[in-house]
Design an enzyme around this catalytic site. Structure first.
Site, PDB file in Angstrom:
ATOM      1  N   LYS A  81       0.812  -1.214   0.000  1.00  0.00           N
ATOM      2  CA  LYS A  81       0.000   0.000   0.000  1.00  0.00           C
ATOM      3  C   LYS A  81       0.852   1.274   0.000  1.00  0.00           C
ATOM      4  O   LYS A  81       0.570   2.217  -0.735  1.00  0.00           O
ATOM      5  CB  LYS A  81      -0.914  -0.032   1.231  1.00  0.00           C
TER       6      LYS A  81
ATOM      7  N   ARG B 213     -10.644   3.411   9.138  1.00  0.00           N
ATOM      8  CA  ARG B 213     -10.397   2.002   9.417  1.00  0.00           C
ATOM      9  C   ARG B 213     -11.701   1.286   9.780  1.00  0.00           C
ATOM     10  O   ARG B 213     -11.787   0.069   9.725  1.00  0.00           O
ATOM     11  CB  ARG B 213      -9.436   1.911  10.607  1.00  0.00           C
TER      12      ARG B 213
ATOM     13  N   ARG C 108      10.104 -13.199   5.619  1.00  0.00           N
ATOM     14  CA  ARG C 108      10.934 -12.005   5.801  1.00  0.00           C
ATOM     15  C   ARG C 108      11.935 -12.201   6.941  1.00  0.00           C
ATOM     16  O   ARG C 108      11.587 -12.742   8.000  1.00  0.00           O
ATOM     17  CB  ARG C 108      10.010 -10.826   6.109  1.00  0.00           C
TER      18      ARG C 108
ATOM     19  N   ARG D 127      11.067 -10.987  12.707  1.00  0.00           N
ATOM     20  CA  ARG D 127      10.343 -10.112  13.630  1.00  0.00           C
ATOM     21  C   ARG D 127       9.113 -10.848  14.148  1.00  0.00           C
ATOM     22  O   ARG D 127       8.472 -11.590  13.418  1.00  0.00           O
ATOM     23  CB  ARG D 127       9.872  -8.856  12.897  1.00  0.00           C
TER      24      ARG D 127
ATOM     25  N   ARG E 232      -3.742 -11.225  12.594  1.00  0.00           N
ATOM     26  CA  ARG E 232      -3.881  -9.857  12.106  1.00  0.00           C
ATOM     27  C   ARG E 232      -4.840  -9.803  10.916  1.00  0.00           C
ATOM     28  O   ARG E 232      -5.652  -8.887  10.802  1.00  0.00           O
ATOM     29  CB  ARG E 232      -2.494  -9.331  11.717  1.00  0.00           C
TER      30      ARG E 232
END
Ligand SMILES: [Zn+2]
Length: 222
Positions: free
Chosen positions: A13, A88, A127, A160, A171
């Site tokens: 985004k 949101r 990642r 992470r 999430r």
């Protein structure tokens, strides 16, 4: 043109927002970036949110809305802006409608960059970050030469907490719970446009610009 950009983290985004901003010469207003700046410097429009974030609390809706309101009243937003991170929730969308009505402005389009959940999970869970220089790698798309170590400085690579699969799944669940009502809200208003985020960055951008151009054509009075 006033643009709302929706999309979960991991869909690219921010990258697209910058491209649109450069193309249309309108500012990219990211509430996340305003929060981070407030935390870093303690100054700026977002400073009101600092105590909440520092204590790990959710920033109340009216505070976020006030912050955003102040920002879009600045001169550089006169001919439009890209809102990223706001609204949101449907409640925030209602607040935004009121603000826009009050200023006699109109929301032009709501772009929602969507990538299948499984792809987002694959993107983020691969990642790795260097513990020394913070360079970012990806086990599939950008693997380090020596597994487990940074190409640049040799530092150890770690994952992470935010990127762990179970965290990303949770999430995404929360994201859809919050976002689906927003999708329906803008769909009814005929502003919603879904963008396929699974393509290369440039193709995503072309799809976005085509959607914006189509919308501009509709706005020209017949
Ligand atoms: Zn490194």
């Amino acid at each position: 043109m006033f643009i709302v950009l929706l999309g979960s983290s991991g869909v690219g985004k921010g990258t697209q927002a910058e491209k649109i901003s450069n193309q249309l010469h309108i500012p990219h207003i990211s509430t996340g970036e305003m929060f981070r700046q407030a935390i870093r410097t303690g100054r700026g429009i977002g400073r009101e949110v600092r105590p909440y974030i520092k204590e790990g609390k959710l920033v109340p809706d009216p505070v976020v809305t006030r912050m955003l309101f102040k920002r879009i009243l600045e001169k550089d937003c006169l001919s439009g802006c890209i809102l990223d991170g706001y609204p949101r929730t449907v409640r925030q969308a209602n607040s935004l409608d009121l603000i826009m009505q009050g200023l006699d402005w109109q929301l032009g389009i709501v772009l929602h960059i969507v990538v299948p959940d499984e792809e987002i999970i694959a993107r983020t869970s691969g990642r790795r970050e260097c513990s020394t220089c913070h360079a970012i790698y990806h086990l599939v798309s950008k693997p380090p030469r020596d597994p487990g170590h940074c190409d640049i400085c040799g530092g150890g690579l770690f994952q992470r907490l935010d990127d762990r699969e179970e965290v990303v799944r949770k999430r995404m669940e929360v994201y859809w719970e919050q976002t689906q009502p927003l999708v329906d809200y803008y769909h009814i208003k005929n502003l919603y446009c879904k963008i396929n985020g699974s393509q290369p960055i440039w193709d995503v951008f072309v799809e976005i610009m085509n959607a914006i151009d189509r919308r501009k054509m509709q706005e020209i009075p017949q």
